[in-house]
Design an enzyme around this catalytic site. Sequence first.
Site, PDB file in Angstrom:
ATOM      1  N   ASP A  81       0.877  -1.172   0.000  1.00 25.78           N
ATOM      2  CA  ASP A  81       0.000   0.000   0.000  1.00 25.78           C
ATOM      3  C   ASP A  81       0.921   1.230   0.000  1.00 25.78           C
ATOM      4  OD1 ASP A  81      -2.231   1.778   0.648  1.00 25.78           O
ATOM      5  OD2 ASP A  81      -1.390   1.807   2.673  1.00 25.78           O
TER       6      ASP A  81
ATOM      7  N   ASP B  91      -0.245   5.107   0.910  1.00 19.80           N
ATOM      8  CA  ASP B  91      -0.543   6.097   1.955  1.00 19.80           C
ATOM      9  C   ASP B  91      -0.530   5.451   3.333  1.00 19.80           C
ATOM     10  OD1 ASP B  91      -1.089   8.455   0.295  1.00 19.80           O
ATOM     11  OD2 ASP B  91      -2.704   7.215  -0.502  1.00 19.80           O
TER      12      ASP B  91
HETATM   13  C1  XBP Z   1      -5.462   6.203   1.103  1.00 14.64           C
HETATM   14  C2  XBP Z   1      -6.557   7.070   0.702  1.00 14.64           C
HETATM   15  C3  XBP Z   1      -6.341   8.117  -0.289  1.00 14.64           C
HETATM   16  C4  XBP Z   1      -5.633   9.364   0.116  1.00 14.64           C
HETATM   17  C5  XBP Z   1      -5.884  10.458  -0.899  1.00 14.64           C
HETATM   18  O1  XBP Z   1      -5.944   4.878   1.312  1.00 14.64           O
HETATM   19  O2  XBP Z   1      -7.668   6.908   1.144  1.00 14.64           O
HETATM   20  O3  XBP Z   1      -7.613   8.506  -0.699  1.00 14.64           O
HETATM   21  O4  XBP Z   1      -6.108   9.769   1.400  1.00 14.64           O
HETATM   22  O5  XBP Z   1      -5.491  10.153  -2.186  1.00 14.64           O
HETATM   23  P1  XBP Z   1      -4.995   3.596   1.118  1.00 14.64           P
HETATM   24  P2  XBP Z   1      -6.357  10.682  -3.469  1.00 14.64           P
HETATM   25  O6  XBP Z   1      -3.697   3.890   1.841  1.00 14.64           O
HETATM   26  O7  XBP Z   1      -5.746   2.492   1.789  1.00 14.64           O
HETATM   27  O8  XBP Z   1      -4.774   3.348  -0.351  1.00 14.64           O
HETATM   28  O9  XBP Z   1      -6.784  12.073  -3.134  1.00 14.64           O
HETATM   29  O10 XBP Z   1      -5.391  10.649  -4.634  1.00 14.64           O
HETATM   30  O11 XBP Z   1      -7.508   9.753  -3.661  1.00 14.64           O
HETATM   31 MG    MG Z   2      -2.850   3.111   3.586  1.00 16.25          MG
END
Ligand code: XBP
Ligand code: MG
Length: 232
Positions: A9, A11
């Site tokens: 993953d 973020d």
């Molecule tokens: C991460 C997210 C993303 C970011 C924003 O979830 O929810 O939406 O917060 O990115 P994960 P965007 O780590 O589970 O993938 O604005 O590009 O959507």
């Molecule tokens: Mg994440």
Amino acid sequence: MDLRALIFDVDGTLAETEEVHRQTFNAAFAAAGLGWSWDVDLYRRLLSVTGGRERIAAYAAETGQTVDAAALHAHKTRLYGERVREGRIALRPGVEALVRRARRLGLALAIGTTTSRANVTGLLQATLGPDAEGWFASLRAGEDVRVKKPDPEVYRLVLTDLGLEASQCVCFEDSRNGLLAAKAAGLHTVVTPGLYTADDDLSEADLLLRGLDVAPRLVPDLPQPLRPLFAD
Ligand code: XBP
Ligand code: MG
């Protein structure tokens, strides 16, 4: 476990990105003249909606307002990209070493994320260098799926790209939504909770680590195939 690939993953897992996401959402809202400002506690709650565009739309619905979620999100993505290029986000401790050891050991690398593709490629370039995108045999992002996490679609796409069974891969996640997606795709999942996910229910994790900078001798339940990937 016949380990062949590591799937990450982005973020919260590769890097603590959410504060920069939050700040750039707010900057886009201000530029549009909206009176919205998401503080840390509100943003933690809003993270239950994965995907930035979907998060904006959900907040607008919650507050009874009509906005152009796609345009706001596109502006936020540009602002986020600028901050990433400026080097404002570092990888979490242990991530770079793990990625480099995996490459030396001949494991495939992949990414399965909800965020936008440009955010991932920008982060890889800013932190691991201009070639780093090419280290990943599969890179699947928010644009590639119909349904975002906790749906397993993104991880199923990654497995198809890799041509591997879930049992040949280990997934790294930080959040409940991500963990649910990975487990629903059948992946053995190591979870490293972070700033925004420390209070998530992560009880389904196969292994919970405080970070990826751990010494294997301190983690007796670290699966044998993963042990050479961590420094003692
Ligand atoms: C991460 C997210 C993303 C970011 C924003 O979830 O929810 O939406 O917060 O990115 P994960 P965007 O780590 O589970 O993938 O604005 O590009 O959507
Ligand atoms: Mg994440």
